[in-house]
Design a protein around this motif. Structure first.
Motif, PDB file in Angstrom:
ATOM      1  N   VAL A   1       0.845  -1.192   0.000  1.00 31.93           N
ATOM      2  CA  VAL A   1       0.000   0.000   0.000  1.00 31.93           C
ATOM      3  C   VAL A   1       0.883   1.246   0.000  1.00 31.93           C
ATOM      4  N   THR A   2       0.493   2.230  -0.779  1.00 35.84           N
ATOM      5  CA  THR A   2       1.274   3.466  -0.825  1.00 35.84           C
ATOM      6  C   THR A   2       1.084   4.281   0.455  1.00 35.84           C
ATOM      7  N   THR A   3       2.140   4.947   0.867  1.00 36.30           N
ATOM      8  CA  THR A   3       2.045   5.806   2.055  1.00 36.30           C
ATOM      9  C   THR A   3       1.103   6.977   1.801  1.00 36.30           C
ATOM     10  N   GLU A   4       0.981   7.397   0.544  1.00 33.93           N
ATOM     11  CA  GLU A   4       0.053   8.478   0.215  1.00 33.93           C
ATOM     12  C   GLU A   4      -1.374   8.087   0.556  1.00 33.93           C
ATOM     13  N   LEU A   5      -1.766   6.864   0.182  1.00 33.65           N
ATOM     14  CA  LEU A   5      -3.115   6.401   0.494  1.00 33.65           C
ATOM     15  C   LEU A   5      -3.325   6.345   2.003  1.00 33.65           C
ATOM     16  N   LEU A   6      -2.388   5.778   2.724  1.00 34.36           N
ATOM     17  CA  LEU A   6      -2.528   5.701   4.188  1.00 34.36           C
ATOM     18  C   LEU A   6      -2.736   7.082   4.778  1.00 34.36           C
ATOM     19  N   GLY A   7      -2.007   8.071   4.263  1.00 35.68           N
ATOM     20  CA  GLY A   7      -2.097   9.411   4.798  1.00 35.68           C
ATOM     21  C   GLY A   7      -3.429  10.094   4.564  1.00 35.68           C
ATOM     22  N   LEU A   8      -4.260   9.544   3.678  1.00 38.68           N
ATOM     23  CA  LEU A   8      -5.569  10.136   3.419  1.00 38.68           C
ATOM     24  C   LEU A   8      -6.585   9.836   4.511  1.00 38.68           C
ATOM     25  N   TYR A   9      -6.346   8.786   5.283  1.00 36.58           N
ATOM     26  CA  TYR A   9      -7.285   8.406   6.343  1.00 36.58           C
ATOM     27  C   TYR A   9      -6.978   9.176   7.621  1.00 36.58           C
ATOM     28  N   ASP A  10      -8.013   9.675   8.273  1.00 34.33           N
ATOM     29  CA  ASP A  10      -7.814  10.238   9.606  1.00 34.33           C
ATOM     30  C   ASP A  10      -7.460   9.117  10.572  1.00 34.33           C
ATOM     31  N   SER A  11      -6.899   9.475  11.697  1.00 32.97           N
ATOM     32  CA  SER A  11      -6.366   8.471  12.623  1.00 32.97           C
ATOM     33  C   SER A  11      -7.432   7.509  13.136  1.00 32.97           C
ATOM     34  N   ASN A  12      -8.667   7.978  13.272  1.00 32.75           N
ATOM     35  CA  ASN A  12      -9.724   7.096  13.803  1.00 32.75           C
ATOM     36  C   ASN A  12     -10.693   6.613  12.731  1.00 32.75           C
ATOM     37  N   ASP A  13     -10.267   6.633  11.479  1.00 34.92           N
ATOM     38  CA  ASP A  13     -11.065   6.089  10.388  1.00 34.92           C
ATOM     39  C   ASP A  13     -10.928   4.573  10.403  1.00 34.92           C
ATOM     40  N   ILE A  14     -12.049   3.867  10.590  1.00 37.39           N
ATOM     41  CA  ILE A  14     -12.009   2.413  10.743  1.00 37.39           C
ATOM     42  C   ILE A  14     -11.469   1.726   9.492  1.00 37.39           C
ATOM     43  N   ARG A  15     -11.585   2.370   8.351  1.00 37.58           N
ATOM     44  CA  ARG A  15     -11.108   1.754   7.107  1.00 37.58           C
ATOM     45  C   ARG A  15      -9.589   1.620   7.088  1.00 37.58           C
TER      46      ARG A  15
ATOM     47  N   LYS B   1       8.593  -6.200   5.934  1.00 37.38           N
ATOM     48  CA  LYS B   1       8.646  -7.313   5.005  1.00 37.38           C
ATOM     49  C   LYS B   1      10.046  -7.907   5.072  1.00 37.38           C
ATOM     50  N   PRO B   2      10.178  -9.177   5.439  1.00 40.61           N
ATOM     51  CA  PRO B   2      11.501  -9.793   5.583  1.00 40.61           C
ATOM     52  C   PRO B   2      12.357  -9.629   4.342  1.00 40.61           C
ATOM     53  N   GLY B   3      13.547  -9.108   4.531  1.00 44.49           N
ATOM     54  CA  GLY B   3      14.482  -8.943   3.430  1.00 44.49           C
ATOM     55  C   GLY B   3      14.172  -7.799   2.504  1.00 44.49           C
ATOM     56  N   ALA B   4      13.205  -6.954   2.893  1.00 42.43           N
ATOM     57  CA  ALA B   4      12.829  -5.846   2.006  1.00 42.43           C
ATOM     58  C   ALA B   4      12.471  -4.622   2.849  1.00 42.43           C
ATOM     59  N   GLU B   5      11.298  -4.033   2.625  1.00 44.61           N
ATOM     60  CA  GLU B   5      10.910  -2.801   3.296  1.00 44.61           C
ATOM     61  C   GLU B   5      10.750  -3.005   4.804  1.00 44.61           C
ATOM     62  N   LYS B   6      11.393  -2.159   5.569  1.00 42.73           N
ATOM     63  CA  LYS B   6      11.283  -2.244   7.035  1.00 42.73           C
ATOM     64  C   LYS B   6       9.964  -1.656   7.529  1.00 42.73           C
ATOM     65  N   ASN B   7       9.455  -0.696   6.795  1.00 42.71           N
ATOM     66  CA  ASN B   7       8.180  -0.074   7.162  1.00 42.71           C
ATOM     67  C   ASN B   7       7.205  -0.258   6.002  1.00 42.71           C
ATOM     68  N   ALA B   8       6.672  -1.431   5.918  1.00 43.60           N
ATOM     69  CA  ALA B   8       5.776  -1.773   4.814  1.00 43.60           C
ATOM     70  C   ALA B   8       4.318  -1.650   5.240  1.00 43.60           C
ATOM     71  N   LEU B   9       3.458  -1.459   4.253  1.00 44.24           N
ATOM     72  CA  LEU B   9       2.016  -1.406   4.472  1.00 44.24           C
ATOM     73  C   LEU B   9       1.372  -2.514   3.643  1.00 44.24           C
ATOM     74  N   PHE B  10       0.716  -3.453   4.322  1.00 47.62           N
ATOM     75  CA  PHE B  10       0.149  -4.623   3.662  1.00 47.62           C
ATOM     76  C   PHE B  10      -1.370  -4.503   3.533  1.00 47.62           C
ATOM     77  N   VAL B  11      -1.912  -5.049   2.447  1.00 51.28           N
ATOM     78  CA  VAL B  11      -3.359  -5.088   2.238  1.00 51.28           C
ATOM     79  C   VAL B  11      -3.970  -6.126   3.169  1.00 51.28           C
ATOM     80  N   GLY B  12      -4.970  -5.702   3.952  1.00 53.33           N
ATOM     81  CA  GLY B  12      -5.603  -6.608   4.902  1.00 53.33           C
ATOM     82  C   GLY B  12      -7.038  -6.963   4.576  1.00 53.33           C
ATOM     83  N   LYS B  13      -7.484  -6.690   3.351  1.00 54.30           N
ATOM     84  CA  LYS B  13      -8.867  -7.010   2.986  1.00 54.30           C
ATOM     85  C   LYS B  13      -9.057  -8.485   2.634  1.00 54.30           C
TER      86      LYS B  13
END
Length: 472
Positions: free
Chosen positions: A307-321, A330-342
């Motif tokens: 997930v892009t950090t730009e998308l994450l930044g669009l949600y307010d802190s208490n937005d349930i989405r 992510k092992p061996g890659a991004e230390k601060n990754a955003l994964f799809v949880g749907k």
């Protein structure tokens, strides 16, 4: 039920309906059943078997099992490929898709398999003779489902391989071949224009609604499911009044209700929840395994697309989405990754794939109201979705162009990772910001590469399929 596809001249023809010229063919699709293809549908039992086989093709990784959800998000600003990936969809993120791309070809083939299987069910179902009204009602329901699936497949083909309806004044630009009949004539179908494709889609949906009686069904299309598709189609066609009509009929039925803020995660971890209008069922036997959406997104699997950090930044802190975006390393890659949880089952088992949700119907109606100049009703629908996600959110009072922009923003947040983003931008004539792992590429509308090429294998096999899409 598995099907075979061969891109050679075979027994398939087009029903012209005054829309297209009929010439030689491009599909060879044979159900692997216990009866010959031409005799596959002979009674209610074999019709149900054919319908089950039709639905099973929606699960494939070349269709809704993965590609149909990934490409429209990756070719925009919601997803990007991890620095350590398996090489899947690289051309899409880099905006260099070629006519030899295996995913563009596989999806073309797979969706036409669905079209042909649905058409076999329709043709066979019409010929079945029964002795009771109850049997006829069951046949009509099943044939109506086949009409709906065929409409969905043609809609997805024209979204992927043709520019949006509003690209030309009368939608006369090149679309995709419309397939509505199968017989012993060898044909190579020509491309219908986009207007003709939508005419067939709407015709199939109208026929489906005449036949079906089930208002709600688990894992099968129902009256409400067909209307939900009709609302989406009408929005893409800029038929705003029809989009309002169809979405309203879905919203007003007592069969569905929005999940509450507290129960929002049940939208994704509970099959056939109150918000789900139609979902593709995945059993253990149906599993796509390492080709599934869950495996593609899960940190325990490939975690290819993040997930892009730009998308994450669009949600307010208490937005349930925001809770369906999982932060971690992510092992061996991004230390601060955003994964799809749907797709919470991840690599354990395949989640059901939710194609139509009630929340989308409210957003469809909001957009249609706004485009018709009815800002107050558009605000009401939009605020319902926003305040479900964030009960203390400020009431939206935007009007005009600002309101439309806000609706598209909320569509992005609500429908993220569900295969809508590129289509939403393209049909609204917006520029696309393709976010990659280390940079972003701004691509201006209109653009030839916002759609996929007709596969080279199809061009080579079918002399009537030309022209190729511009830019390929």
């Amino acid at each position: 039920m598995k099907l075979k596809y061969k891109n050679i001249p075979v027994l398939l023809s087009m029903m012209c309906l005054g829309l297209t010229s009929c010439s030689d063919s491009f599909l060879d699709i044979k159900p692997e059943q216990n009866v010959a293809a031409e005799d596959a549908v002979i009674d209610l039992v074999t019709l149900q078997t054919a319908i089950n086989g039709m639905y099973s093709k929606l699960q494939d990784s070349d269709y809704y099992g993965r590609t149909m959800y990934v490409i429209p998000e990756l070719m925009a600003d919601n997803l990007y490929l991890s620095s350590r990936n398996t090489g899947r969809y690289l051309e899409f993120e880099n905006f260099v898709v070629s006519d030899r791309n295996t995913y563009a070809e596989g999806t073309w083939n797979q969706i036409y398999e669905v079209v042909v299987n649905a058409t076999r069910a329709i043709e066979g179902g019409k010929l079945i003779e029964v002795t009771t009204a109850e049997q006829q009602k069951k046949i009509d329901q099943l044939v109506g489902e086949a009409y709906t699936v065929r409409a969905l497949a043609h809609f997805d083909l024209v979204r992927l391989y043709a520019q949006p309806y509003n690209f030309t004044a009368n939608a006369t630009h090149a679309g995709v071949p419309v397939v509505t009949a199968i017989n012993t004539n060898q044909v190579s179908p020509s491309r219908n224009n986009v207007s003709e494709v939508y005419t067939q889609i709407n015709s199939d949906l109208a026929q489906a609604l005449l036949l079906m009686t089930n208002q709600k069904a688990s894992g099968y299309f129902s009256v409400s499911g067909a209307k939900a598709l009709a609302a989406r189609v009408a929005l893409y066609q800029e038929n705003n009044l029809e989009a309002i009509k169809q979405s309203t009929e879905v919203i007003n039925t007592s069969a569905y209700s929005l999940m509450t803020n507290a129960n929002y995660l049940k939208v994704w971890n509970t099959a056939f929840n109150s918000e789900s209008i139609f979902e593709i069922v995945n059993t253990i036997a149906d599993s796509e395994g390492t080709n599934s959406l869950g495996h593609f997104f899960s940190v325990a699997g490939y975690a290819d697309a993040l997930v892009t950090t730009e998308l994450l930044g669009l949600y307010d802190s208490n937005d349930i989405r925001k809770s369906v975006i999982v932060q971690g390393a992510k092992p061996g890659a991004e230390k601060n990754a955003l994964f799809v949880g749907k797709f919470p089952n991840g690599t354990k088992s395949d989640d059901n794939i939710r194609l139509f949700r009630l929340a989308e119907q409210y957003l469809i109606r909001a957009e249609a109201y706004a485009k018709e100049g009815n800002d107050i009703l558009a605000q009401q629908d939009l605020n319902l979705i926003v305040k479900r996600a964030q009960p203390n959110a400020t009431t939206i009072t935007d009007t005009g162009a600002n309101l439309l922009d806000r609706i598209l923003l909320e569509r992005r947040k609500e429908l993220a990772f569900e295969g809508h983003r590129l289509f939403d931008l393209n049909r609204n004539k917006k520029n696309v910001n393709i976010i990659q792992s280390e940079n972003a590429v701004l691509v201006n509308y209109p653009n030839d590469k916002f759609i996929l090429p007709i596969p080279l294998s199809e061009i080579n096999a079918n002399p009537n399929i030309k022209p190729q899409n511009n830019g390929y």
